[in-house]
Design a protein around this motif. Sequence first.
Motif, PDB file in Angstrom:
ATOM      1  N   PHE A  25      42.123  35.468  50.872  1.00 14.17           N
ATOM      2  CA  PHE A  25      41.355  34.390  51.503  1.00 14.17           C
ATOM      3  C   PHE A  25      41.060  34.740  52.964  1.00 14.17           C
ATOM      4  N   ILE A  29      46.588  35.920  53.862  1.00 15.89           N
ATOM      5  CA  ILE A  29      46.592  34.709  53.044  1.00 15.89           C
ATOM      6  C   ILE A  29      45.959  35.010  51.685  1.00 15.89           C
ATOM      7  N   LYS A  31      44.519  33.510  48.002  1.00 20.93           N
ATOM      8  CA  LYS A  31      43.998  32.337  47.312  1.00 20.93           C
ATOM      9  C   LYS A  31      43.999  32.607  45.820  1.00 20.93           C
ATOM     10  N   ARG A  33      43.753  30.461  41.620  1.00 22.85           N
ATOM     11  CA  ARG A  33      43.564  29.244  40.822  1.00 22.85           C
ATOM     12  C   ARG A  33      44.715  29.135  39.824  1.00 22.85           C
ATOM     13  N   ASP A  42      43.182  25.016  43.156  1.00 25.41           N
ATOM     14  CA  ASP A  42      43.152  26.198  44.011  1.00 25.41           C
ATOM     15  C   ASP A  42      44.219  26.074  45.089  1.00 25.41           C
ATOM     16  N   LEU A  44      46.660  28.174  48.255  1.00 25.14           N
ATOM     17  CA  LEU A  44      46.790  29.276  49.204  1.00 25.14           C
ATOM     18  C   LEU A  44      48.262  29.600  49.397  1.00 25.14           C
ATOM     19  N   CYS A  59      43.863  23.472  48.033  1.00 29.58           N
ATOM     20  CA  CYS A  59      42.505  23.503  48.582  1.00 29.58           C
ATOM     21  C   CYS A  59      41.614  22.471  47.896  1.00 29.58           C
ATOM     22  N   ASN A  77      39.639  22.259  57.065  1.00 28.31           N
ATOM     23  CA  ASN A  77      39.379  22.935  55.783  1.00 28.31           C
ATOM     24  C   ASN A  77      39.785  22.110  54.563  1.00 28.31           C
ATOM     25  N   LEU A  79      42.613  20.772  53.518  1.00 29.32           N
ATOM     26  CA  LEU A  79      43.799  21.354  52.889  1.00 29.32           C
ATOM     27  C   LEU A  79      44.932  20.325  52.837  1.00 29.32           C
TER      28      LEU A  79
END
Length: 553
Positions: A25, A29, A31, A33, A42, A44, A59, A77, A79
């Motif tokens: 990401f 980091i 990312k 699913r 999703d 992180l 996410c 973002n 989050l």
Amino acid sequence: MKIALQNKYIEYLEEIDRISNVEVFEAGIIKFRYSISGKDYDFLFAALDEHKLPSVMLCKPKEQIYNKPHMLYLDKNELFYLCLSIRDDISVRNKDYKEIINYTLIRIEKLMNMNYEEEKREFRKEFLYFWNKCAKNKNNIQLYINSSTQVKLLKAYEKNDTYIYVDEDININEIFLKRYNKVKKSVIYIPIINSNLIMPPIGDKKWSVDEVRYIINNCVSEDNLETLEKLSIDNKEVFLTFEMYVPGVVPISFVLKVKFKTSRNKTLFSRLDEIIDVECLKSERCDTGYLFRRIGVKNRLKDKRILIVGAGSLGSYIISELPKIGVENITIFDSDNMHMENIMRHSLGAMYSNLSKVFSMKFNLESEYPETKVNIENKKFNIENIDEYNLNKYDLIIIATGGTDYMLKLNKIFKKCRIDIPVLFTWIESRGVGVHALAVDYNRKGCFNCLYTNSDTNKAHFSNKTYKDELTGTGCGGVINKYGNIVLLKGSAMILNIILDMLNSNKISDNILFSVKTLNEYTFNNGDISLGGETLAKTSYISEGCDICGHEV
């Protein structure tokens, strides 16, 4: 190194079923699913580490998740930060990265699969987190409450930006309370009988008048409702201090400031319709009952009384720790003043130089521990007038004078008087080689004099030198016994354990000599002095030839 660990995480995540779309990401980091119960989310992974759980963020969920426990919404973002570290977590230290990933995924799945009742239970466990998050008060509120099933009024005091609300059943000592001014406030303690019906203020759902009415009408006992119906309030605002119990959590206390339209003198119950504003206030519990429960200690010493003779180096270390094991009533005898040259092996520091030791210990303890009461006698414990001291009112007598001759005299008079109170003699061996504690019940054979009756089997010291050196013990007033705070810490730790055992059982099964070797100066290993540390319990010191107790059956 971080890139290598990131690549390991990516490679392993791609092998796991129900995980897809694994990618970098941002730098450091990952990312991916994750399919949980048929829904795709999703996530992180950030702050990757070899030995601890990664930071986990959810996410932009398809379904807005604002009301799930252990989630913190971050505006940036879109989050949600997931708090996965809870008290029943296993330790992940020294686990490999695969075990850490597996455990993290298990925690994520457990969180996302919670049913409604499980979520409510977790929210209640996090009650104070959400409560304090919405509280706006800048002043500190400290609560001293004796948990009860009855409604009661609390006394209010203030100093600068700090308020303390004190239960009538809790005795705060005068030295601590002198720093505060008593103020006229209506502060009511209300115990809650059904915490299942109460949820914390979450997100935009702030508490209002409706929550106050609901709690009073549905979560308070019938007896307490009757009390509230009679309780008159003549202020324009009232502070409601609620306490409730949630399984697996220490008692939860929270304070509400309730404002009324007027300051008419009416009962709280009748003024519920006059409430115009409700404010959540951040507070903290400070009473010893709660503080001991919070750290997992069962305090059974609250009502015990201890008399300690001697507030020198060892005595000061013992005294300074007594409030932390639950002793709140302490009496100290000592006639000396504190001197600067002793600050390296005394619990008091330079600010008490040239002041009375007992006064300084009292001021220091009562300032630091509000519920502690210290009685002082700035004089020597007089053997000739021992009947005047009413020793039977104490639960334990501790002798920490350090003088062998004086302790032998005390032992003789204690036996002659046949006192029923257990006595604990404590002393430091010359050169700080060891610390000793002798627990004596004078209804049994075995006393302090027994230790010195037979020169061949003297048990008051670790030292193997001549009897003359051993008998000197801690020396006299003209001798400096060389030891430091490490000796005192080791010795006082052993003594505190003995005090706990003696006070919890209220009697001792045998008269026992306990010793801890604090410094072994006779054993060298490649130039290093061994610090020892083995605790010895000696039960065979009783001397049949003892002039004090040896001829009795």
